[in-house]
Write an enzyme that holds these catalytic residues in place. Structure first.
Site, PDB file in Angstrom:
ATOM      1  N   ASN A   1       0.652  -0.919  -0.185  1.00 37.00           N
ATOM      2  CA  ASN A   1      -0.484  -0.073  -0.388  1.00 37.00           C
ATOM      3  C   ASN A   1       0.951   1.426   0.331  1.00 37.00           C
ATOM      4  OD1 ASN A   1      -0.089   0.958   2.606  1.00 37.00           O
ATOM      5  ND2 ASN A   1      -0.008  -1.264   2.793  1.00 37.00           N
TER       6      ASN A   1
ATOM      7  N   TYR B   1      -5.898   5.825  11.761  1.00 33.19           N
ATOM      8  CA  TYR B   1      -6.589   7.191  10.159  1.00 33.19           C
ATOM      9  C   TYR B   1      -7.018   7.977  11.357  1.00 33.19           C
ATOM     10  CZ  TYR B   1      -3.918   4.136   7.732  1.00 33.19           C
ATOM     11  OH  TYR B   1      -2.374   3.578   6.654  1.00 33.19           O
TER      12      TYR B   1
ATOM     13  N   LYS C   1      -0.606   1.772  16.976  1.00 31.40           N
ATOM     14  CA  LYS C   1       0.463   3.027  15.520  1.00 31.40           C
ATOM     15  C   LYS C   1      -0.708   3.446  15.125  1.00 31.40           C
ATOM     16  CE  LYS C   1       2.423   2.535  11.763  1.00 31.40           C
ATOM     17  NZ  LYS C   1       3.673   3.006  10.775  1.00 31.40           N
TER      18      LYS C   1
ATOM     19  N   LYS D   1      -2.359   7.185  13.341  1.00 33.07           N
ATOM     20  CA  LYS D   1      -0.786   9.167  12.047  1.00 33.07           C
ATOM     21  C   LYS D   1      -1.878   9.889  13.659  1.00 33.07           C
ATOM     22  CE  LYS D   1      -1.134   5.906   8.795  1.00 33.07           C
ATOM     23  NZ  LYS D   1       0.291   6.111   8.642  1.00 33.07           N
TER      24      LYS D   1
ATOM     25  N   ASP E   1       2.980   8.243  13.025  1.00 34.31           N
ATOM     26  CA  ASP E   1       3.370   8.264  12.329  1.00 34.31           C
ATOM     27  C   ASP E   1       2.628   9.714  11.398  1.00 34.31           C
ATOM     28  OD1 ASP E   1       4.448   8.205   9.677  1.00 34.31           O
ATOM     29  OD2 ASP E   1       2.567   6.315   8.948  1.00 34.31           O
TER      30      ASP E   1
ATOM     31  N   GLU F   1       7.133   8.530  14.180  1.00 38.07           N
ATOM     32  CA  GLU F   1       7.911   7.678  12.594  1.00 38.07           C
ATOM     33  C   GLU F   1       7.328   8.607  11.459  1.00 38.07           C
ATOM     34  OE1 GLU F   1       5.433   3.900  11.462  1.00 38.07           O
ATOM     35  OE2 GLU F   1       5.426   4.673   9.866  1.00 38.07           O
TER      36      GLU F   1
ATOM     37  N   GLU G   1       9.814   3.648   4.867  1.00 37.03           N
ATOM     38  CA  GLU G   1       9.219   3.433   4.020  1.00 37.03           C
ATOM     39  C   GLU G   1       9.254   3.801   2.834  1.00 37.03           C
ATOM     40  OE1 GLU G   1       5.723   3.984   6.296  1.00 37.03           O
ATOM     41  OE2 GLU G   1       5.342   4.667   4.515  1.00 37.03           O
TER      42      GLU G   1
ATOM     43  N   ASP H   1      10.634  -1.098   2.756  1.00 32.42           N
ATOM     44  CA  ASP H   1       9.159  -2.521   2.230  1.00 32.42           C
ATOM     45  C   ASP H   1       9.961  -2.984   0.787  1.00 32.42           C
ATOM     46  OD1 ASP H   1       7.523  -3.949   1.575  1.00 32.42           O
ATOM     47  OD2 ASP H   1       5.791  -1.947   1.816  1.00 32.42           O
TER      48      ASP H   1
ATOM     49  N   HIS I   1       7.975  -1.779   6.782  1.00 36.77           N
ATOM     50  CA  HIS I   1       6.431  -1.176   6.569  1.00 36.77           C
ATOM     51  C   HIS I   1       5.343  -2.132   5.523  1.00 36.77           C
ATOM     52  CE1 HIS I   1       3.991   0.853   3.152  1.00 36.77           C
ATOM     53  NE2 HIS I   1       3.015   2.047   4.315  1.00 36.77           N
TER      54      HIS I   1
ATOM     55  N   GLU J   1       4.886  -5.094  10.285  1.00 34.20           N
ATOM     56  CA  GLU J   1       3.338  -3.900  10.597  1.00 34.20           C
ATOM     57  C   GLU J   1       2.964  -5.435   9.990  1.00 34.20           C
ATOM     58  OE1 GLU J   1       3.637  -0.669   8.271  1.00 34.20           O
ATOM     59  OE2 GLU J   1       2.182   0.067   9.535  1.00 34.20           O
ATOM     60  N   SER J   2       1.644  -5.154  10.895  1.00 34.66           N
ATOM     61  CA  SER J   2       0.566  -5.306  10.381  1.00 34.66           C
ATOM     62  C   SER J   2      -0.426  -5.279  10.365  1.00 34.66           C
ATOM     63  CB  SER J   2      -0.010  -6.630  11.791  1.00 34.66           C
ATOM     64  OG  SER J   2      -1.432  -6.910  11.606  1.00 34.66           O
TER      65      SER J   2
HETATM   66  O1  LIG Z   1      -0.769   6.168   6.092  1.00 32.59           O
HETATM   67  C1  LIG Z   1       0.398   4.960   4.914  1.00 32.59           C
HETATM   68  O2  LIG Z   1       0.749   5.552   4.350  1.00 32.59           O
HETATM   69  C2  LIG Z   1       0.531   3.805   5.181  1.00 32.59           C
HETATM   70  C3  LIG Z   1       1.486   3.753   6.519  1.00 32.59           C
HETATM   71  O3  LIG Z   1       2.563   5.134   6.470  1.00 32.59           O
HETATM   72  C4  LIG Z   1       2.696   3.066   7.557  1.00 32.59           C
HETATM   73  O4  LIG Z   1       1.771   2.225   7.524  1.00 32.59           O
HETATM   74  O5  LIG Z   1       3.159   3.065   8.298  1.00 32.59           O
HETATM   75 MG   LIG Z   2       4.357   5.223   7.637  1.00 37.77          MG
END
Ligand SMILES: O=C([O-])CC(=O)C(=O)O
Ligand SMILES: [Mg+2]
Length: 388
Positions: free
Chosen positions: A53, A154, A180, A182, A212, A238, A264, A291, A321, A340-341
């Site tokens: 992704n 998120y 984790k 955002k 992150d 992050e 990543e 990744d 990642h 990561e998961s």
């Molecule tokens: O939101 C994303 O693009 C994914 C991301 O950074 C992560 O999994 O660390």
């Molecule tokens: Mg990230």
């Protein structure tokens, strides 16, 4: 042994959520099936790959450059001295007539094929990929479980603090101990409320929370947030600034004493080496998130591991990642720090086999040959349809 045909497609992995930089409303990814002439129980062995992704599908590059080179190459040019499929030799074939530098979508396309080649190579050997990798690139004694943390948290339209807490509670109930979320997509005050809400669910223990930024901050904002985050002793902070701004990273590392994670969006050995040379990261505490599925595959990832070793970095500092099955095998075989998961997001590509159990934030690998997409029903249906 030869590759008989390649079947490439594009599938959506879209959702309404966003991080500090992008939303995922149009996110998609490339999927690939490489059909071989090796027949087992009346059916040809097939290797599958996809891109992780965060980057869009790379079909144009796959169709026009990478796959024709692979399919037009003399079959023996893809084999090792034992006449077995060699992803390393295939890598040289795929990258013929490609200049160095500017590693963008091309590294994604090669990553997709590299994953399928490794899946196929392990299936031909009749072993799970972690075993194959450990035998070919590692020390022959893979680990049987891998540390995983649950990524989510998120931003989404109308998402409340209660919903964020419920999401994180569900991760803990599923067996994860580190989660984790955002940050960087709201005001600092709002982000701190979100962080405190999640830490409450973690019984007040900020060392089980990673945050992150997805590359959103300039240096002053990075430092300001760093000061505010310091007392929480977070698991990591992050991708704080632009992934290629090594100077920002180095200055942040001078001022922020707790762990930093990044990488990543670095897609090649030279980019990873620049991060290590100039990014100021500390081998005793920071984390590297390259990744393989976005960055020229496992062949390149092994080169990155060699480079890290030369610079005194342990493979344990690497937690890739992406939350996908490919890196889970790599983590077990190369003794990384974990993987990561994505328990909930990026379906059907995200996540591990359907029967995966998370316990104490660790998962065990199963013994299906290759990567084992066959054990992830919703994704396997998509992959199988590519070549039927
Ligand atoms: O939101 C994303 O693009 C994914 C991301 O950074 C992560 O999994 O660390
Ligand atoms: Mg990230």
């Amino acid at each position: 042994m030869r590759i008989v045909s390649a079947h490439e497609g594009v599938i959506p992995i879209s959702s309404p959520m966003s991080n500090a930089f992008i939303d995922f409303s149009t996110m998609d990814c490339s999927v690939l099936a490489l059909v071989s002439d090796v027949i087992v129980e009346g059916r040809p062995l097939v290797g599958y790959g996809f891109n992780s992704n965060g980057r869009y599908s790379a079909g144009e590059i796959l169709r026009r450059r990478i796959l024709p080179r692979l399919l037009d190459a003399p079959p023996e040019s893809l084999l090792d001295a034992n006449h077995m499929l060699s992803p390393g030799k295939a890598w040289d074939v795929m990258m013929r007539n490609e200049k160095p530098g500017g590693h963008g979508e091309r590294s994604v396309a090669v990553g997709v094929v590299d994953m399928a080649l490794h899946d196929l190579a392990a299936k031909i050997a009749g072993v799970p990929l972690y075993r194959w990798i450990s035998d070919h690139y590692g020390d022959g004694s893979p680990e049987d479980s891998v540390f995983v943390y649950a990524a989510g948290g998120y931003y989404a339209p109308g998402k409340t603090l209660q919903q964020l807490q419920d999401e994180m509670k569900a991760f803990l109930d599923a067996g994860y101990e580190v989660v984790k979320m955002k940050i960087g997509g709201a005001s600092p005050a709002e982000d701190l409320r979100r962080i405190e809400a999640v830490i409450e669910v973690l019984d007040g223990d900020g060392s089980r929370l990673a945050v992150d930024v997805n590359g959103r901050f300039d240096l002053p904002t990075a430092l300001e947030y760093g000061r505010a985050l310091d007392p929480y002793n977070l698991f990591w902070y992050e991708e704080v600034g632009d992934p290629l701004d090594y100077g920002l990273n180095a200055t942040l590392a001078e001022h922020y004493r707790n762990p930093i994670a990044t990488g990543e969006n670095l897609f090649s050995l030279p980019d990873a080496r620049n991060l290590i040379r100039y990014g100021g990261l500390r081998p005793d505490r920071d984390y590297l998130q390259f990744d393989p599925a976005l960055s020229y595959g496992l062949v390149e990832y092994c080169r990155i591991q060699d480079m890290l070793k030369q610079h005194g970095w342990s493979s344990r500092r690497c937690i890739p990642h992406g939350g996908h099955q490919f890196s889970l095998h790599i983590a077990a075989a190369l003794k990384l720090g974990g993987n990561e998961s994505y328990p909930g997001e990026f379906q059907p590509t995200g996540g591990f086999a359907d029967d995966t159990v998370v316990s104490g934030s660790r998962v065990k690998l199963n013994d299906l040959p290759g990567i084992g997409f066959e054990g992830k029903a919703n994704f396997y249906r998509v992959l199988r349809d590519l070549h039927r």
